[in-house]
Motif scaffolding. Sequence first.
Motif, PDB file in Angstrom:
ATOM      1  N   ILE A   1      40.359  33.834  27.886  1.00 30.29           N
ATOM      2  CA  ILE A   1      39.239  33.495  28.921  1.00 30.29           C
ATOM      3  C   ILE A   1      39.835  33.586  30.459  1.00 30.29           C
ATOM      4  O   ILE A   1      39.617  34.550  31.008  1.00 30.29           O
ATOM      5  CB  ILE A   1      38.689  31.954  28.545  1.00 30.29           C
ATOM      6  CG1 ILE A   1      38.285  32.172  26.980  1.00 30.29           C
ATOM      7  CG2 ILE A   1      37.380  31.747  29.380  1.00 30.29           C
ATOM      8  CD1 ILE A   1      37.643  30.634  26.472  1.00 30.29           C
TER       9      ILE A   1
ATOM     10  N   ASN B   1      38.628  33.109  33.200  1.00 29.41           N
ATOM     11  CA  ASN B   1      37.575  33.207  34.123  1.00 29.41           C
ATOM     12  C   ASN B   1      38.106  33.820  35.340  1.00 29.41           C
ATOM     13  O   ASN B   1      37.876  33.261  36.375  1.00 29.41           O
ATOM     14  CB  ASN B   1      37.019  31.670  34.341  1.00 29.41           C
ATOM     15  CG  ASN B   1      36.170  31.567  33.204  1.00 29.41           C
ATOM     16  OD1 ASN B   1      35.031  32.260  32.856  1.00 29.41           O
ATOM     17  ND2 ASN B   1      36.210  30.303  32.586  1.00 29.41           N
ATOM     18  N   ARG B   2      38.833  34.887  35.362  1.00 26.36           N
ATOM     19  CA  ARG B   2      39.052  35.644  36.664  1.00 26.36           C
ATOM     20  C   ARG B   2      38.829  36.880  36.493  1.00 26.36           C
ATOM     21  O   ARG B   2      38.838  37.470  35.368  1.00 26.36           O
ATOM     22  CB  ARG B   2      40.626  35.471  36.790  1.00 26.36           C
ATOM     23  CG  ARG B   2      41.009  33.909  37.038  1.00 26.36           C
ATOM     24  CD  ARG B   2      42.372  33.957  38.017  1.00 26.36           C
ATOM     25  NE  ARG B   2      43.451  34.502  36.982  1.00 26.36           N
ATOM     26  CZ  ARG B   2      44.236  33.634  36.476  1.00 26.36           C
ATOM     27  NH1 ARG B   2      43.992  32.519  36.183  1.00 26.36           N
ATOM     28  NH2 ARG B   2      45.242  34.113  35.793  1.00 26.36           N
TER      29      ARG B   2
ATOM     30  N   CYS C   1      42.077  38.658  31.452  1.00 26.43           N
ATOM     31  CA  CYS C   1      40.864  37.616  31.482  1.00 26.43           C
ATOM     32  C   CYS C   1      39.659  38.021  31.187  1.00 26.43           C
ATOM     33  O   CYS C   1      39.102  38.983  31.667  1.00 26.43           O
ATOM     34  CB  CYS C   1      41.053  36.831  33.017  1.00 26.43           C
ATOM     35  SG  CYS C   1      42.634  35.885  33.066  1.00 26.43           S
TER      36      CYS C   1
ATOM     37  N   VAL D   1      35.367  36.578  31.732  1.00 20.30           N
ATOM     38  CA  VAL D   1      34.515  35.477  32.674  1.00 20.30           C
ATOM     39  C   VAL D   1      33.436  35.263  31.532  1.00 20.30           C
ATOM     40  O   VAL D   1      32.966  35.969  31.029  1.00 20.30           O
ATOM     41  CB  VAL D   1      33.975  36.180  33.705  1.00 20.30           C
ATOM     42  CG1 VAL D   1      32.847  35.187  34.509  1.00 20.30           C
ATOM     43  CG2 VAL D   1      34.952  36.952  34.722  1.00 20.30           C
ATOM     44  N   ASP D   2      33.728  33.779  31.568  1.00 20.51           N
ATOM     45  CA  ASP D   2      32.614  33.104  30.360  1.00 20.51           C
ATOM     46  C   ASP D   2      31.040  33.182  31.173  1.00 20.51           C
ATOM     47  O   ASP D   2      31.057  32.419  32.038  1.00 20.51           O
ATOM     48  CB  ASP D   2      33.371  31.810  30.324  1.00 20.51           C
ATOM     49  CG  ASP D   2      32.368  31.197  29.145  1.00 20.51           C
ATOM     50  OD1 ASP D   2      31.623  31.875  28.371  1.00 20.51           O
ATOM     51  OD2 ASP D   2      32.607  29.969  28.893  1.00 20.51           O
TER      52      ASP D   2
ATOM     53  N   LYS E   1      27.734  31.639  30.482  1.00 22.96           N
ATOM     54  CA  LYS E   1      27.010  30.581  29.830  1.00 22.96           C
ATOM     55  C   LYS E   1      25.669  30.737  29.869  1.00 22.96           C
ATOM     56  O   LYS E   1      24.668  31.548  30.604  1.00 22.96           O
ATOM     57  CB  LYS E   1      27.211  29.385  30.832  1.00 22.96           C
ATOM     58  CG  LYS E   1      28.897  28.786  31.033  1.00 22.96           C
ATOM     59  CD  LYS E   1      29.465  28.416  29.595  1.00 22.96           C
ATOM     60  CE  LYS E   1      30.649  27.949  29.819  1.00 22.96           C
ATOM     61  NZ  LYS E   1      31.275  27.479  28.638  1.00 22.96           N
TER      62      LYS E   1
ATOM     63  N   LYS F   1      30.006  35.032  39.680  1.00 27.41           N
ATOM     64  CA  LYS F   1      30.807  35.283  38.668  1.00 27.41           C
ATOM     65  C   LYS F   1      31.261  36.608  38.834  1.00 27.41           C
ATOM     66  O   LYS F   1      32.723  36.789  38.349  1.00 27.41           O
ATOM     67  CB  LYS F   1      30.456  34.954  37.344  1.00 27.41           C
ATOM     68  CG  LYS F   1      30.472  33.284  37.256  1.00 27.41           C
ATOM     69  CD  LYS F   1      29.967  32.782  35.544  1.00 27.41           C
ATOM     70  CE  LYS F   1      29.855  31.465  35.521  1.00 27.41           C
ATOM     71  NZ  LYS F   1      29.609  30.845  34.121  1.00 27.41           N
TER      72      LYS F   1
ATOM     73  N   GLY G   1      34.871  35.690  39.590  1.00 29.34           N
ATOM     74  CA  GLY G   1      35.076  35.025  38.057  1.00 29.34           C
ATOM     75  C   GLY G   1      34.444  33.801  38.009  1.00 29.34           C
ATOM     76  O   GLY G   1      33.214  33.341  38.504  1.00 29.34           O
ATOM     77  N   ARG G   2      35.222  32.464  37.809  1.00 29.92           N
ATOM     78  CA  ARG G   2      34.594  31.241  38.114  1.00 29.92           C
ATOM     79  C   ARG G   2      35.546  30.038  38.898  1.00 29.92           C
ATOM     80  O   ARG G   2      36.554  30.120  38.454  1.00 29.92           O
ATOM     81  CB  ARG G   2      34.351  30.342  36.768  1.00 29.92           C
ATOM     82  CG  ARG G   2      33.713  29.216  36.719  1.00 29.92           C
ATOM     83  CD  ARG G   2      33.326  28.679  35.520  1.00 29.92           C
ATOM     84  NE  ARG G   2      34.539  28.289  34.847  1.00 29.92           N
ATOM     85  CZ  ARG G   2      34.675  27.793  33.476  1.00 29.92           C
ATOM     86  NH1 ARG G   2      33.488  27.711  32.709  1.00 29.92           N
ATOM     87  NH2 ARG G   2      35.756  27.314  33.021  1.00 29.92           N
TER      88      ARG G   2
END
Length: 254
Positions: free
Chosen positions: A213, A215-216, A229, A231-232, A234, A245, A249-250
């Motif tokens: 995951i 998130n980058r 990586c 990016v999740d 949601k 994002k 990313g996050r």
Amino acid sequence: MALYLILVLLATFIVVYFRLYLFVFPHNRLVILMYHQVEKESHEDLTVSLKNLEQQFSYLSRKKYTPHFFSELNISTRKNIIITFDDGYRNNLEYLPSLLKKYNLKATIFIPTGFIEKGYKNYPMMTFDEIKSLDRNYFEIALHTHAHENLKNRSLDFIEKDLEKNMQILDAQNIPYSKVLAYPYGKYPNKKEEKSVFFSVLKKIGIDFAVRIGNRVNYYPTQHPYELCRVDIKGKDSIIKFKLKLIFGRLKLF
């Protein structure tokens, strides 16, 4: 305390600066998005609403993001993006083909073969025949293990046999797939010595890339093919949050 705050601010600045650098100079920039389910309405993090997903796909298309399969990662273009979905839910089959065609995008679906054989909770899953029927111009199939267990807690012998079973079942079903692994729950052995041996197992059985995951946004080409990586995305992310994002990313601040 003051020194700690200074270090935190400095680390945050470095992270933001690097992500902005990749955004401004995008040739080495690879965004990998992570989705799971699609429904007309979303009530949980792992389910994106049809309306939100279409907004997101429309934005990617308008902004001329270049969609890739993992098998195409030798291609160097601007705004590189890989769209991924985990687990093989049947709602992916219901909603994705028309949206991908409409916006000229592609998606990689990571298949845990145990879920397809035995089901997963009460969720309708695709069948092997349905997976096989997906248009290869728009869909790439990849690996998500067979048993979908946390690899961080399993022996190397179990991991090797489980991944081999994942591939053997797809082979037996005549389903073409890329040797790319999505770690279940994003977990894998991460202590230095354990990780090195684990990665040697992945290399031994022919895995080309693996995704966590993280998130980058990724720098590509990468020296870490087993730690790409994602990016999740949601279920309730607004379009503004989605755009942020894509850049950062996050970050914890949003």
